[in-house]
Design an enzyme around this catalytic site. Structure first.
Site, mmCIF file in Angstrom:
data_model
loop_
_atom_site.group_PDB
_atom_site.id
_atom_site.type_symbol
_atom_site.label_atom_id
_atom_site.label_comp_id
_atom_site.label_asym_id
_atom_site.label_seq_id
_atom_site.Cartn_x
_atom_site.Cartn_y
_atom_site.Cartn_z
ATOM 1 N N CYS A 44 -46.093 5.557 -39.896
ATOM 2 C CA CYS A 44 -46.315 6.756 -40.703
ATOM 3 C C CYS A 44 -44.957 7.206 -41.206
ATOM 4 O O CYS A 44 -43.981 7.196 -40.450
ATOM 5 C CB CYS A 44 -46.969 7.859 -39.850
ATOM 6 S SG CYS A 44 -47.064 9.476 -40.653
ATOM 7 N N CYS B 170 -47.013 6.952 -48.299
ATOM 8 C CA CYS B 170 -47.913 7.408 -47.252
ATOM 9 C C CYS B 170 -48.717 6.212 -46.772
ATOM 10 O O CYS B 170 -49.425 5.586 -47.571
ATOM 11 C CB CYS B 170 -48.841 8.493 -47.813
ATOM 12 S SG CYS B 170 -50.173 9.019 -46.714
#
Length: 259
Positions: A183, A74
């Protein structure tokens, strides 16, 4: 820590599966555990303190499962919490951040676009990385609501296309020839993005580089598995598993747990 123990990965949702795919492809004999904290997604809108607390909880869970190394799959968690996390645990912890370095080497117009969450773009780590590339124009764009749409099963919705068009076209107009997907959810958007931007624009994500770095760190710590058979994989989530199941391999049954 035994070299036959699993590699752990976590993300705020399904995005980290793009990192898991690259790790599994490179090291198919390694056992893996993927943890999706979908109850608290997206991390990109959380405070730094909340991101740190959630990340710590996730890694502790993976450590309790016997993981020999954890990949913070992440960008938001990495850019906001990686240093604190590394000081809290003794096992190797791999972070992930937008692939600005390879983009800076590949751009021909010296103009790079970075599409990422608010949590990543506003982080101190991300800001400090930008200063390393004074000769490159870096166009930052927050991907408001993209993760939420993916997490709610609206990957191919008209709203998704409209948002991507809104975010990407100004970057194209400014001369971007390389787009960094900052992302881990965003690689799932690549097919849609390709229909919206000129075909000469390179699209880069961090997955392959993270997998290679993970393999390198495992080797340095003598933690690569000696097994030659296919490794086992477990996917966990703390919400209804139906969305994550659509992003998991067909032979993996996503398990819902409380954490």
């Amino acid at each position: 820590m035994k070299n036959t123990n699993p590699i752990g990965l976590f993300d705020s949702g399904i995005g980290g599966t793009t990192i898991w795919q690259e790790i599994h492809k490179l090291m198919p004999t390694e056992d893996t555990i993927f943890l999706a904290d979908q109850k608290n997604a997206p991390y990109g809108t959380q405070t730094k303190e909340a991101i740190l607390a959630l990340s710590h909880k996730n890694i502790q869970y993976l450590v309790d499962q016997g993981c020999k190394l954890v990949v913070v799959a992440c960008n938001t968690a990495t850019t906001n919490a990686i240093q604190e996390l590394r000081s809290s645990f003794t096992i190797p912890i791999i972070g992930i951040e937008p692939a600005i370095k390879p983009a800076s080497l590949l751009t021909k117009t010296s103009t790079i676009g970075v599409l990422a969450t608010k949590g990543t773009i506003t982080s101190d780590l991300f800001t400090s990385k930008l200063k390393l590339y004074p000769n490159v124009k870096i166009i930052e764009q927050i991907g408001y609501n993209l993760v939420t749409l993916i997490e709610s099963g609206q990957l191919h919705s008209q709203e998704m296309k409209d948002l991507l068009q809104l975010y990407l076209l100004p970057m194209v107009e400014q001369g971007m020839d390389t787009l960094v997907l900052g992302c881990t959810h965003y690689p799932y958007l690549t097919p849609i993005i390709k229909t919206l931007i000129p075909e000469h624009i390179l699209i880069i994500d961090s997955g392959e580089a993270v997998a290679k770095h993970t393999q390198k760190i495992l080797g340095e710590h003598h933690l690569l598995t000696p097994h030659t058979n296919k490794g086992s994989t477990v996917f966990y989530t703390n919400v209804n598993p139906s969305i994550l199941q659509t992003f998991a391999p067909e032979d993996i049954q996503v398990q819902q747990i409380e954490f």
